[in-house]
Design a protein around this motif. Sequence first.
Motif, PDB file in Angstrom:
ATOM      1  N   THR A 194       2.012 -66.828 -30.500  1.00 35.54           N
ATOM      2  CA  THR A 194       2.703 -65.542 -30.331  1.00 35.54           C
ATOM      3  C   THR A 194       4.222 -65.730 -30.216  1.00 35.54           C
ATOM      4  OG1 THR A 194       2.216 -65.621 -27.971  1.00 35.54           O
ATOM      5  CG2 THR A 194       0.781 -64.250 -29.309  1.00 35.54           C
ATOM      6  N   SER A 195       4.653 -66.872 -29.660  1.00 37.83           N
ATOM      7  CA  SER A 195       6.111 -67.053 -29.565  1.00 37.83           C
ATOM      8  C   SER A 195       6.715 -67.271 -30.956  1.00 37.83           C
ATOM      9  CB  SER A 195       6.477 -68.191 -28.607  1.00 37.83           C
ATOM     10  OG  SER A 195       5.997 -69.402 -29.113  1.00 37.83           O
ATOM     11  N   VAL A 196       5.962 -67.965 -31.821  1.00 34.92           N
ATOM     12  CA  VAL A 196       6.438 -68.121 -33.207  1.00 34.92           C
ATOM     13  C   VAL A 196       6.444 -66.756 -33.899  1.00 34.92           C
ATOM     14  CG1 VAL A 196       5.780 -69.023 -35.477  1.00 34.92           C
ATOM     15  CG2 VAL A 196       5.817 -70.537 -33.496  1.00 34.92           C
ATOM     16  N   ALA A 197       5.362 -65.991 -33.677  1.00 38.16           N
ATOM     17  CA  ALA A 197       5.296 -64.654 -34.285  1.00 38.16           C
ATOM     18  C   ALA A 197       6.445 -63.790 -33.762  1.00 38.16           C
ATOM     19  CB  ALA A 197       3.948 -64.014 -33.976  1.00 38.16           C
ATOM     20  N   ALA A 198       6.741 -63.932 -32.453  1.00 37.60           N
ATOM     21  CA  ALA A 198       7.817 -63.128 -31.853  1.00 37.60           C
ATOM     22  C   ALA A 198       9.164 -63.419 -32.507  1.00 37.60           C
ATOM     23  CB  ALA A 198       7.885 -63.395 -30.354  1.00 37.60           C
ATOM     24  N   SER A 199       9.351 -64.674 -32.917  1.00 35.50           N
ATOM     25  CA  SER A 199      10.621 -65.004 -33.572  1.00 35.50           C
ATOM     26  C   SER A 199      10.735 -64.311 -34.937  1.00 35.50           C
ATOM     27  CB  SER A 199      10.765 -66.523 -33.724  1.00 35.50           C
ATOM     28  OG  SER A 199       9.830 -66.996 -34.662  1.00 35.50           O
ATOM     29  N   HIS A 200       9.591 -63.768 -35.434  1.00 32.32           N
ATOM     30  CA  HIS A 200       9.610 -63.008 -36.694  1.00 32.32           C
ATOM     31  C   HIS A 200       9.463 -61.503 -36.437  1.00 32.32           C
ATOM     32  CE1 HIS A 200       9.391 -66.360 -39.621  1.00 32.32           C
ATOM     33  NE2 HIS A 200       8.850 -66.999 -38.609  1.00 32.32           N
ATOM     34  N   GLY A 201       9.561 -61.107 -35.149  1.00 33.70           N
ATOM     35  CA  GLY A 201       9.527 -59.677 -34.861  1.00 33.70           C
ATOM     36  C   GLY A 201       8.271 -59.164 -34.202  1.00 33.70           C
ATOM     37  N   PHE A 202       7.266 -60.007 -33.978  1.00 27.75           N
ATOM     38  CA  PHE A 202       6.029 -59.576 -33.320  1.00 27.75           C
ATOM     39  C   PHE A 202       6.329 -59.110 -31.899  1.00 27.75           C
ATOM     40  CE2 PHE A 202       2.546 -60.834 -30.416  1.00 27.75           C
ATOM     41  CZ  PHE A 202       1.505 -60.077 -30.929  1.00 27.75           C
ATOM     42  N   PRO A 203       5.810 -58.011 -31.401  1.00 25.68           N
ATOM     43  CA  PRO A 203       4.831 -57.150 -32.075  1.00 25.68           C
ATOM     44  C   PRO A 203       5.445 -55.901 -32.710  1.00 25.68           C
ATOM     45  CG  PRO A 203       4.829 -56.670 -29.748  1.00 25.68           C
ATOM     46  CD  PRO A 203       5.897 -57.712 -29.957  1.00 25.68           C
TER      47      PRO A 203
END
Lengths: 302, 250
Positions: free
Chosen positions: B59-68
């Motif tokens: 989720t931290s990697v996803a967060a670096s792309h704007g998640f959620p």
Amino acid sequence: MARVVGAPYLRASGQAVGCNLVIDGVTSDGVLKGFSYQAFVQVSWRGRIDLKQFRHETGLPPDALCRAALHCVSEPVGVVLPIAVHDFDLDGDETSISLLGEIGGEQLGDSATFVQIISLSERGGAPAASFLSAKLVGSILWEDSRSVRVRGTGGTMAVHAQNFAEGGLPVSADAPWYLECRTADPSASAASSVVLFVNTTFPHVVAALENRRMGGAPSALSEEVYADVEMQMIRRAVFETDLDSSADYPPGSIGKILVQHALRTNYALDELREMSASHPDRFEALLLGFCRSRLLRQRVLS
Amino acid sequence: MILYPQVPSARQALESEKAIGDVSAPSLSQSLLDSLDFTSSGGSRATILDLRSVRDTVTSVAASHGFPGRPVTARTVPALDADLTRAFCRSTELSVGEGSLPGLWVFMCAILLRDVVNWRWGGEAIVDRFRAGRRNTFYRYWYRGLVLRDDDNHADPYWLIGKLGEDNLVQIAERPYLAGNRDIARAMAKALVGRFDSDVVPQQLLVRDAMARANRAGAILAVRTFRGEAADHFAKQIVEASVSALKRTA
């Protein structure tokens, strides 16, 4: 699906190559006993190659270099796990092969296919006896394989009991069973592509299949279910027009299994397709006759 | 080796359906783990802490792309997929045996990381992205990481994933006959990437042509036995043949 046609060149027969593969712990019905992630599966390919026969059948010169390789394909992931290789030339009357190796249990999935291949490593200087002799480095000169089931001792088809009323399946809540057969990737393992769901609101059907799975005598009910499964598999093979009976689907794949089911009717896949289009009634009668009468015959004979 | 939870067979279809559109974070509890299956031996069962660690990493990697909150766009997908592949493969280190278990993939996509999967597909995730199979979201990441991991590149063993992009990855990783031999998959990917910088032919055309050639060669050559230098040599020959052919027709 496009059919890949290989260049015609000569390959050796089973007469020239001893293909005695020994996989420790495999029972006669092809199941690997005592599987665990911590165990190692020992495999050996020991045998003799009649070089005279091999040269005669492949048309290769005595100084051609060949490579015998043994590897394992772990399904359903499809990863190739190399085991051992042995290089040899074709000079002399006979040579022996002794390839030994092991695969870690944590590398194995539902099933494993052990593949023995002899390929051309390098062509020698002497002229080949035939213009149809293999020329490209890596050409397959001989190949054999054997599949074993790794997990569980049941059939290759998974059977799951669940209450259809809970949803999740594209079938009526009143259906006693439902066959899920995924064919989007014909190369995928059949073990992970075919699942027979049984509705727990029909406990007698669940019990009949469980009894059969545990090695009990087949009942009329379990045979009815399996006859229906066979009919559905043949229908899938016929109506799944991407399936090609001449395609080289991997052993144990859903494509291979479906084609095998269809061919058991003694009709070619194209003939079945033509019949289903031009005479659907005859096609249905053929299916009914083949699946039901075969089971009835087996029942009488047993 | 850590053994991850598996959704029991009878619940897989239901859990996969339920996960569609569910953007809530899962509640990881001991009672949840107790209701799931594990491989009986061969490692230690994942604890809640282990699962939180995998989830936090992803989720931290996803967060670096704007998640959620920020939607995924076609432009950001290649980098996102490459980063999620790295994060997932590194944090789980799944063996081929564990990766063969359908229930594990339903757990990963329909329970542990369902919010990430739904976000990744922009609210249009179909059930195949959660259920077991080749279209399962994290199975695809794991499989691509497995076959294209390049241990020669210590700094980033998954560099090929980022270089190739979705269409090219499909061409390479979704030809099981070739991709199954990891040496060949890596060698083909490296040979192709090595030609991307030249302006000879469009990348996708080159990848498609080369993979079709490699597939055809597999009908007569023991491609699955090629290792190391033999695999590199084969890949270079195929890619150069493709470049020559495409140049002629350009």
